[in-house]
Design a protein around this motif. Structure first.
Motif, PDB file in Angstrom:
ATOM      1  N   LEU A 196      24.908 -22.414  29.854  1.00 23.43           N
ATOM      2  CA  LEU A 196      25.038 -21.230  30.384  1.00 23.43           C
ATOM      3  C   LEU A 196      24.561 -20.891  31.618  1.00 23.43           C
ATOM      4  N   GLN A 197      24.149 -22.110  32.427  1.00 23.67           N
ATOM      5  CA  GLN A 197      23.942 -21.968  33.829  1.00 23.67           C
ATOM      6  C   GLN A 197      24.862 -22.491  34.756  1.00 23.67           C
ATOM      7  N   GLN A 198      25.947 -22.872  33.999  1.00 22.93           N
ATOM      8  CA  GLN A 198      27.482 -23.367  34.948  1.00 22.93           C
ATOM      9  C   GLN A 198      28.561 -22.246  34.519  1.00 22.93           C
ATOM     10  N   PRO A 199      29.084 -21.800  35.515  1.00 28.04           N
ATOM     11  CA  PRO A 199      30.306 -21.123  35.109  1.00 28.04           C
ATOM     12  C   PRO A 199      31.233 -21.543  34.549  1.00 28.04           C
ATOM     13  N   GLY A 200      31.960 -21.130  33.802  1.00 31.34           N
ATOM     14  CA  GLY A 200      33.010 -21.731  32.653  1.00 31.34           C
ATOM     15  C   GLY A 200      33.265 -20.711  31.560  1.00 31.34           C
ATOM     16  N   THR A 201      34.264 -21.257  30.611  1.00 28.80           N
ATOM     17  CA  THR A 201      34.554 -20.545  29.306  1.00 28.80           C
ATOM     18  C   THR A 201      34.081 -21.497  28.292  1.00 28.80           C
ATOM     19  N   TYR A 202      33.626 -20.981  27.501  1.00 30.64           N
ATOM     20  CA  TYR A 202      32.969 -21.565  26.221  1.00 30.64           C
ATOM     21  C   TYR A 202      33.261 -21.237  24.853  1.00 30.64           C
ATOM     22  N   THR A 203      33.474 -21.961  23.948  1.00 31.86           N
ATOM     23  CA  THR A 203      33.631 -21.535  22.450  1.00 31.86           C
ATOM     24  C   THR A 203      32.422 -21.604  21.781  1.00 31.86           C
ATOM     25  N   LEU A 204      31.721 -20.443  21.348  1.00 35.28           N
ATOM     26  CA  LEU A 204      30.396 -20.247  20.549  1.00 35.28           C
ATOM     27  C   LEU A 204      30.646 -19.963  19.303  1.00 35.28           C
ATOM     28  N   THR A 205      29.653 -20.065  18.260  1.00 36.03           N
ATOM     29  CA  THR A 205      29.612 -19.679  16.927  1.00 36.03           C
ATOM     30  C   THR A 205      28.555 -18.741  16.974  1.00 36.03           C
TER      31      THR A 205
END
Length: 389
Positions: A196-205
């Motif tokens: 969460l400290q690095q820009p980007g797109t993530y898949t969370l649950t």
């Protein structure tokens, strides 16, 4: 259960079934129900403890005005007494004939209460026949009760966008969950696979306490780089600031002399006291304050928390937010030059007093880096480097 009074005349026309159903129970049976309904509930749920709540609701429907606590006690006691008969139901075909036999009177041995003769009847056997419950059907008399509906759920937005440093929780996705009976159920966010400290797109649950889960997409954006006057207005949460002049750390946002915790004296640039901004507040007069944590390592004040002024004349961000053409190393120990933005993979060391050509400034989490003319990176910390013309 207790017997209610029954007259001689009424006994002559009362059947065993009527006597048990209407004159022999307290609390009274609800209209349309018989004592057999009570026993059928006990047999039905004797081997299904997980459905106790449903058994209690059905028991309350059999008796008029029975509260939940009484119904629970009746279910618990009844099931305990017949647990060896679980899986059985009443054989109503065999009961029908005997249960409709008329009560016989015994005038020679009246049952009395005080001086009043209230009922006359002989003890009379009342047989109950049981049979195995059918595998797919039940002979339990129909009882009108509300259908039990599973209301467990988990709803949430499919996507959300935050900025580096922002908290991520159920509210980020407007997540809401309910239990099987419709009550609120807590929701947590599994961020284990995201930086969460690095820009980007993530898949969370998303995980609800009711067992339901949902996959969602989180986009983390870089914190904006402020320029010009905006860069001096307010520091973002979790960013670092340092003192330009003498100031105090206070217990409360409305500054009072008796609430001072630490005094930080004005000092040279490389030794200015630093703080991490953990929040914001205002004094009673409306003056903005930073809630901070002292991060002056190797100092006795390290770790202390409180409030400092947010006035730009007294505090400013530790990191540059505007690019420069050249920078000068002011840290007595020099600085390192790195191959990447994370400042890992050191390329070389630059000594105090040397100058470096700069082409850009880059954001990294809540800090910044200068991009050098050769594409390498160096810190943009004002305590270590200084812009020069």
């Amino acid at each position: 259960m207790t017997h209610n009074n029954i007259s001689v005349a009424d006994a002559n026309k009362t059947t065993v079934k009527d006597f048990i159903d209407t004159a022999g129970l307290n609390p009274a049976l609800a209209k349309g129900h018989t004592i057999l309904d009570m026993y059928n509930i006990l047999f039905e749920y004797a081997d299904q403890p997980a459905l106790k709540a449903q058994a209690v609701r059905e028991m309350q429907a059999v008796f008029a005005d029975m509260d939940q606590a009484t119904a629970e006690g009746l279910v618990d006691q009844g099931i305990a007494s017949i647990k060896s008969f679980s899986g059985l139901v009443f054989d109503t075909d065999r009961i029908t004939q005997e249960e409709n036999e008329t009560l016989s009177l015994d005038l020679d041995n009246p049952y009395t209460q005080g001086a009043d003769i209230t009922s006359y009847h002989t003890q009379q056997p009342f047989k109950i026949y049981l049979k195995k419950r059918a595998a797919t059907t039940t002979t339990t008399p129909a009882i009108t009760t509300p259908a039990v509906v599973d209301q467990s759920s988990l709803t949430a937005d499919d996507t959300a966008t935050v900025t580096v440093g922002d908290p991520v929780n159920a509210a980020t996705f407007n997540a809401h969950a309910t239990t099987s009976d419709g009550q609120n159920s807590p929701v947590t966010v599994d961020t284990g696979k995201a930086d969460l400290q690095q820009p980007g797109t993530y898949t969370l649950t998303l995980k609800a306490a009711n067992g339901k889960t949902k996959s969602v997409t989180l986009t983390v954006q870089a914190a904006p780089i402020l320029t010009g006057a905006a860069a001096a207005t307010i520091a973002p949460k979790r960013s670092a600031v340092y003192a330009l002049k003498t100031l105090y750390l206070y217990q409360q946002p409305t500054f009072k002399k008796r609430q001072r915790i630490v005094k930080y004296r004005k000092t040279k640039r490389t030794q200015r006291p630093m703080f991490v901004v953990t929040g914001y507040a205002k004094s009673k007069a409306g003056l903005r304050r930073y809630r901070v944590r002292d991060v002056n390592h190797h100092s006795k004040t390290a770790g202390k928390t409180g409030y400092i002024t947010a006035r730009a004349a007294f505090v400013t961000p530790v990191y540059y937010h505007q690019t420069a053409k050249k920078i000068k190393v002011i840290n007595p120990s020099g600085v390192n030059v790195y191959r990447n933005l994370k400042l890992t993979k050191q390329v070389k060391h630059v000594k105090h007093g040397q100058t470096l050509k700069v082409t850009a400034i880059k954001q990294y989490h809540l800090t910044t880096r200068f991009t050098l003319s050769n594409g390498q990176y160096v810190t943009a910390n004002k305590k270590l480097v200084m812009r020069v013309k």
